[in-house]
Design a protein around this motif. Structure first.
Motif, mmCIF file in Angstrom:
data_model
loop_
_atom_site.group_PDB
_atom_site.id
_atom_site.type_symbol
_atom_site.label_atom_id
_atom_site.label_comp_id
_atom_site.label_asym_id
_atom_site.label_seq_id
_atom_site.Cartn_x
_atom_site.Cartn_y
_atom_site.Cartn_z
ATOM 1 N N VAL A 46 -8.030 8.023 -8.230
ATOM 2 C CA VAL A 46 -7.118 7.465 -9.239
ATOM 3 C C VAL A 46 -7.475 6.002 -9.475
ATOM 4 C CG1 VAL A 46 -4.715 6.899 -9.794
ATOM 5 C CG2 VAL A 46 -5.263 9.034 -8.603
ATOM 6 N N PRO A 47 -7.743 5.603 -10.724
ATOM 7 C CA PRO A 47 -8.050 4.198 -10.988
ATOM 8 C C PRO A 47 -6.832 3.311 -10.747
ATOM 9 C CG PRO A 47 -7.830 5.412 -13.049
ATOM 10 C CD PRO A 47 -7.776 6.419 -11.952
ATOM 11 N N ILE A 48 -7.064 2.188 -10.105
ATOM 12 C CA ILE A 48 -5.992 1.211 -9.838
ATOM 13 C C ILE A 48 -6.410 -0.107 -10.479
ATOM 14 C CG2 ILE A 48 -4.746 -0.062 -8.059
ATOM 15 C CD1 ILE A 48 -5.338 2.274 -6.140
ATOM 16 N N LYS A 49 -5.552 -0.647 -11.329
ATOM 17 C CA LYS A 49 -5.846 -1.923 -11.985
ATOM 18 C C LYS A 49 -5.273 -3.084 -11.182
ATOM 19 C CE LYS A 49 -5.993 -0.287 -16.778
ATOM 20 N NZ LYS A 49 -5.323 -0.353 -18.102
ATOM 21 N N ILE A 50 -5.941 -4.219 -11.291
ATOM 22 C CA ILE A 50 -5.410 -5.472 -10.755
ATOM 23 C C ILE A 50 -5.129 -6.398 -11.928
ATOM 24 C CG2 ILE A 50 -5.945 -7.575 -9.473
ATOM 25 C CD1 ILE A 50 -7.518 -5.909 -7.504
ATOM 26 N N LEU B 113 0.831 -1.208 0.000
ATOM 27 C CA LEU B 113 0.000 0.000 0.000
ATOM 28 C C LEU B 113 0.865 1.258 0.000
ATOM 29 C CD1 LEU B 113 -2.839 -1.059 2.467
ATOM 30 C CD2 LEU B 113 -3.041 -0.713 0.001
ATOM 31 N N GLY B 114 1.976 1.221 0.721
ATOM 32 C CA GLY B 114 2.880 2.362 0.726
ATOM 33 C C GLY B 114 3.477 2.614 -0.653
ATOM 34 N N ILE B 115 3.844 1.542 -1.345
ATOM 35 C CA ILE B 115 4.416 1.660 -2.688
ATOM 36 C C ILE B 115 3.386 2.228 -3.659
ATOM 37 C CG2 ILE B 115 5.196 0.280 -4.668
ATOM 38 C CD1 ILE B 115 6.453 -1.652 -2.515
ATOM 39 N N ILE B 116 2.171 1.737 -3.574
ATOM 40 C CA ILE B 116 1.112 2.186 -4.485
ATOM 41 C C ILE B 116 0.777 3.656 -4.234
ATOM 42 C CG2 ILE B 116 -1.322 1.830 -5.104
ATOM 43 C CD1 ILE B 116 -0.699 -1.224 -4.284
ATOM 44 N N LYS B 117 0.779 4.057 -2.978
ATOM 45 C CA LYS B 117 0.535 5.467 -2.655
ATOM 46 C C LYS B 117 1.647 6.355 -3.218
ATOM 47 C CE LYS B 117 -2.134 4.527 1.548
ATOM 48 N NZ LYS B 117 -2.105 4.505 3.036
ATOM 49 N N ASP B 118 2.882 5.844 -3.178
ATOM 50 C CA ASP B 118 4.002 6.595 -3.761
ATOM 51 C C ASP B 118 3.786 6.815 -5.258
ATOM 52 O OD1 ASP B 118 5.341 6.802 -1.364
ATOM 53 O OD2 ASP B 118 6.662 5.090 -1.738
ATOM 54 N N ALA B 119 3.308 5.769 -5.948
ATOM 55 C CA ALA B 119 3.065 5.886 -7.391
ATOM 56 C C ALA B 119 2.004 6.948 -7.670
ATOM 57 C CB ALA B 119 2.627 4.541 -7.953
ATOM 58 N N ILE B 120 0.929 6.908 -6.901
ATOM 59 C CA ILE B 120 -0.158 7.878 -7.095
ATOM 60 C C ILE B 120 0.324 9.291 -6.805
ATOM 61 C CG2 ILE B 120 -2.404 8.608 -6.193
ATOM 62 C CD1 ILE B 120 -3.032 5.607 -5.752
ATOM 63 N N GLU B 121 1.142 9.426 -5.763
ATOM 64 C CA GLU B 121 1.652 10.747 -5.386
ATOM 65 C C GLU B 121 2.501 11.357 -6.503
ATOM 66 O OE1 GLU B 121 4.753 12.485 -2.079
ATOM 67 O OE2 GLU B 121 3.446 10.828 -1.486
ATOM 68 N N LYS C 218 -0.559 6.082 -12.679
ATOM 69 C CA LYS C 218 -1.648 5.148 -12.375
ATOM 70 C C LYS C 218 -1.046 3.758 -12.156
ATOM 71 C CE LYS C 218 -3.987 6.210 -16.098
ATOM 72 N NZ LYS C 218 -5.041 6.225 -17.156
ATOM 73 N N PRO C 219 -1.306 3.141 -11.002
ATOM 74 C CA PRO C 219 -0.707 1.841 -10.726
ATOM 75 C C PRO C 219 -1.502 0.681 -11.337
ATOM 76 C CG PRO C 219 -1.590 2.837 -8.711
ATOM 77 C CD PRO C 219 -2.041 3.665 -9.858
ATOM 78 N N ARG C 220 -0.775 -0.278 -11.856
ATOM 79 C CA ARG C 220 -1.345 -1.561 -12.278
ATOM 80 C C ARG C 220 -0.684 -2.608 -11.385
ATOM 81 N NH1 ARG C 220 0.400 -1.568 -17.215
ATOM 82 N NH2 ARG C 220 2.195 -2.892 -16.826
ATOM 83 N N CYS C 221 -1.451 -3.161 -10.476
ATOM 84 C CA CYS C 221 -0.910 -4.039 -9.440
ATOM 85 C C CYS C 221 -0.884 -5.487 -9.921
ATOM 86 C CB CYS C 221 -1.738 -3.912 -8.166
ATOM 87 S SG CYS C 221 -1.758 -2.239 -7.508
ATOM 88 N N HIS C 222 0.308 -6.022 -10.072
ATOM 89 C CA HIS C 222 0.479 -7.391 -10.554
ATOM 90 C C HIS C 222 0.407 -8.358 -9.365
ATOM 91 C CE1 HIS C 222 2.582 -6.252 -14.609
ATOM 92 N NE2 HIS C 222 1.683 -5.336 -14.237
ATOM 93 N N PHE C 223 -0.759 -8.972 -9.178
ATOM 94 C CA PHE C 223 -0.967 -9.919 -8.084
ATOM 95 C C PHE C 223 -0.276 -11.234 -8.444
ATOM 96 C CE2 PHE C 223 -4.767 -8.500 -5.312
ATOM 97 C CZ PHE C 223 -4.441 -7.161 -5.457
#
Length: 456
Positions: A218-222, A173-181, A185-190
């Motif tokens: 901000v849209p976040i993809k999975i 979550l910290g990493i994704i918030k950094d990207a948004i900041e 737009k983050p695309r999260c590779h699960f």
């Protein structure tokens, strides 16, 4: 909680909120994945509804995952293939995105050259390490979206990262918030989702991402990554291997819309294509593929395969130019000296080719008898016959018609005495002990000598 679903137009009851289960020991699903045996396919007979998204599309990983299993592409090869992907995907952007590495000078040069083309589709996106420096690099290079690795199985969380689930979730979550900041737009590779605790980690993590989307706008993809190709498409199969269950769970329990869900599968168990299509059918808008399926180990889902699947499901190519599939195959073989296995569907040299005389006879009468579709129209690849000891008169006639472009009243019939002349020569070859096929060039050379009138 009772809510009215616009998807099903019914009131739906959801009484359970999935929370992170921060277990002290990893759940490795040893009863399913014993490691010293072939993985088990288990069923709980729970079926989920099939609801395809309003819009479906394809994304490409040729220049990312596709470069993890072969010598790196040159800048020219990348830009040439990017042009072909643009042409294949058509004006409606059915091939929506391509992802790139950003690290080497060659990677950067390729990205810049592709961006200079100013194509709307495929959009250039990146895959980076989850650090602030890499986010800045992506931003500086003009990326609007980037992929971030957020491994979700206990194999990765406990064994690779040496963390607990809570520690991993907080880090992600910290990493994704950094990207948004930074404005990406983050695309999260699960990663490794088909060995992950779906309700104990995957859904709670997805719920946190949905909250973050609501807070930031901000849209976040999975991207659901079937890293080892363990996904199974069958109805009623149990999680964590159930592709229907994974996609349904992310849409229904985590509340992610289809347009923010993507499937990325590998082909370790020959299921890359069917799993990708299953993800489409159960609600994911996007499937991630690579050209010719080239990717780590057994490869990814072949992009050309899902182009054909798209047309099968939608009843239209929606602007895609499927003949470009053959151009791409020719480019790999001629320009890159890559050998495509001959029996590969749609792109192999033996696709749409017959060696059996009885099949050739059927082709001569009506090619629809022994071909899956009009490949000359769809793929710019006519039905072909190769001559061998089993080809017979019909096979030789069909082969000569193809080689010389003879059509309608000019076509050779198997009863034509000139075909019999060629067959006599063919028969003598095999009576003398020949075991190889007669290649087109050789047959043409013999025909030119024995039947010069055919060549005008």
């Amino acid at each position: 909680m009772i809510v009215f679903s616009k998807k099903t137009n019914t009131l739906e009851q959801d009484l359970y909120q999935y929370n992170l289960q921060d277990t002290p020991e990893p759940n490795l699903y040893r009863e399913i994945y014993p490691y010293d045996q072939i993985p088990m396919v288990t069923f709980n007979h729970r079926r989920v509804p099939m609801f395809p998204a309003d819009e479906i599309w394809i994304t490409d990983t040729t220049f990312r995952d596709g470069q993890q299993s072969r010598p790196p592409y040159t800048v020219k090869q990348i830009t040439d293939l990017y042009d072909l992907l643009h042409k294949l995907g058509g004006p409606n952007g059915i091939i929506r995105q391509c992802e790139f590495f950003l690290y080497s000078d060659k990677d950067k040069q390729a990205v810049y050259k592709c961006l200079e083309k100013n194509y709307k589709y495929p959009e250039v996106t990146s895959w980076i390490r989850a650090t602030k420096a890499d986010f800045k690099l992506a931003k500086d290079m003009g990326m609007k979206e980037t992929g971030i690795l957020v491994s979700c199985s206990d194999y990765h969380i406990f064994k690779k990262l040496n963390k607990t689930r809570k520690e991993a979730l907080d880090m992600y979550l910290g990493i994704i918030k950094d990207a948004i900041e930074i404005g990406i737009k983050p695309r999260c590779h699960f990663e490794d989702i088909t060995r992950a605790d779906f309700y104990g980690f995957v859904v709670p993590f997805a719920l946190e991402l949905r909250k973050l989307m609501e807070e930031t706008g901000v849209p976040i993809k999975i991207r659901a990554c079937d890293t080892l190709g363990l996904g199974v498409p069958y109805p009623g199969v149990a999680l964590p291997r159930s592709v229907p269950g994974i996609i349904y769970g992310l849409t229904h329990h985590a509340g992610f819309p289809g347009e923010l869900l993507e499937w990325h599968g590998h082909n370790d168990f020959h299921k890359a294509v069917v799993n990708s299509v299953t993800a489409w059918l159960y609600g994911a808008s996007s499937v991630n593929c690579s050209l010719l399926g080239i990717g780590e180990r057994t490869g990814n889902c072949p992009l050309e395969a899902v182009v054909i699947e798209y047309a099968s499901l939608r009843g239209s190519t929606d602007g895609m130019d499927t003949t470009v599939i053959t151009e791409i195959a020719d480019y790999f073989e001629k320009e890159m000296k890559y050998r495509i296995p001959p029996m590969t569907p749609f792109v192999g040299s033996h696709f749409n080719l017959t060696q059996a005389g009885i099949h050739a006879d059927g082709l001569l009468k009506d090619q629809e008898i022994y071909t899956i579709f009009d490949a000359e129209k769809v793929l710019d690849t006519p039905a072909k016959v190769v001559v061998n000891s089993h080809s017979g008169l019909a096979g030789i006639a069909h082969c000569m018609n193809n080689l010389l472009g003879l059509k309608n009243e000019n076509k050779l019939d198997k009863k034509d005495p000139r075909v019999a002349t060629l067959k006599e020569w063919v028969d003598k070859q095999y009576e003398s002990g020949r075991s190889t096929v007669i290649y087109n060039e050789e047959l043409l050379e013999v025909a030119r000598e024995m039947l010069p009138e055919l060549f005008g």
